[in-house]
Design an enzyme around this catalytic site. Structure first.
Site, short mmCIF file in Angstrom:
data_model
loop_
_atom_site.label_atom_id
_atom_site.label_comp_id
_atom_site.label_asym_id
_atom_site.label_seq_id
_atom_site.Cartn_x
_atom_site.Cartn_y
_atom_site.Cartn_z
N SER A 37 0.41 -1.06 -7.98
CA SER A 37 0.29 -0.51 -6.63
C SER A 37 1.68 -0.37 -6.04
CB SER A 37 -0.54 -1.47 -5.76
OG SER A 37 -0.43 -1.15 -4.39
N TYR B 291 -2.99 -10.02 -2.98
CA TYR B 291 -3.07 -8.72 -3.63
C TYR B 291 -1.68 -8.24 -4.03
CZ TYR B 291 -3.93 -3.72 -4.28
OH TYR B 291 -3.98 -2.45 -4.79
#
Length: 271
Positions: A157, A170
């Site tokens: 990401s 995350y």
């Protein structure tokens, strides 16, 4: 033959990047995974689609078969690493995998009441995003090394560039996968195996909808799949998009911490 297998020629490796015959996609029932499955579904191609939601996986399987692809669905739990590795090695033995897209992932965020991400939440995220991803690689890599050919796409990401206060665990999991994928690329390239790190920004998926902060440059899963596929066909080391957000996040990662943290808060990613 070496212990890494009979290496494919550079021309053969390039063809496998551009026209993979057998593709594994984990997390295929999610937004990006499903868009990738639909993009790759065509006659003459085998798709191995993984997902935990059996009903959604069956629907996606039928859709991809309608487009002409052969489809093999698998529903093992990536949180059980030993079972996942065994299942993937069995699948690899039956269907030699040209491209493995390590896409399965979950997210978490600090709540509006500033509740901490507790230990159970942290482990749940890391069990899928980190342990499950590494287990996937462990499952498919031995066969690729024996053949001296293959490609592995690690879906990280843009949050891997800089930690966002709104979603610490995350970010940690995706930063780990970025480093892991880049290390694998350096190790496996001489063995004929390509490794690519995919770094999406905000994509219109249920996961993004749950994200409580700003979502700049939000794009559709179909557009994300197109950019990922294009980058994989060109064997890009990092496939980071959208471009302006990727550039901005990279800049934050190299600025002094005090400045970058202030900018993160101003941009709407802080608490």
């Amino acid at each position: 033959m070496s212990d890494a297998g009979q290496r494919a020629s550079p021309q053969a490796s390039r063809r496998s990047w551009q026209q993979p015959s057998t593709i594994l996609i984990t997390g295929a029932t999610g937004g990006i995974g499903a868009a990738l499955a639909r993009s790759y579904a065509q006659p003459g191609r085998m798709l191995i689609l993984h997902g935990r939601d059996a009903a959604r996986l069956a629907s996606l399987t039928q859709e991809c078969e309608t487009r002409g692809a052969q489809v093999h669905g698998v529903t093992f739990d990536l949180r059980d690493a030993a079972t996942a590795i065994e299942a993937l090695r069995s699948v690899s033995g039956e269907y030699p995998i040209d491209l493995a897209i390590v896409n399965a992932g979950v997210s978490s965020a600090i709540g509006n009441g500033l509740e901490a991400e507790d230990w159970d939440t942290a482990r749940a995220v890391l069990a899928v995003n980190l342990d499950g991803a590494i287990a996937t690689v462990a499952g498919v890599l031995p066969d690729m090394r024996r053949r001296g050919a293959g490609q592995i796409a690690i879906v990280s990401s843009l949050a891997a560039y800089v930690g966002l206060p709104i979603t610490p665990i995350y970010c940690a999991s995706k930063a780990a996968m970025k480093s892991y994928g880049e290390a694998l690329r350096g190790w496996l390239a001489p063995q004929g195996i390509a490794v690519n790190v995919v770094m999406p920004g905000f994509v219109r998926t249920p996961m993004s909808e749950r994200f409580p902060g700003a979502k700049p440059f939000l794009m559709s899963p179909v557009r994300a799949a197109t950019l990922i596929r294009r980058g994989l066909e060109r064997n890009r080391a990092r496939i980071a998009f959208p471009r302006r957000l990727a550039w901005g996040m990279w800049c934050l990662s190299v600025l002094p911490a005090a400045l970058s943290q202030w900018m993160v808060r101003v941009a709407g990613f802080g608490r």
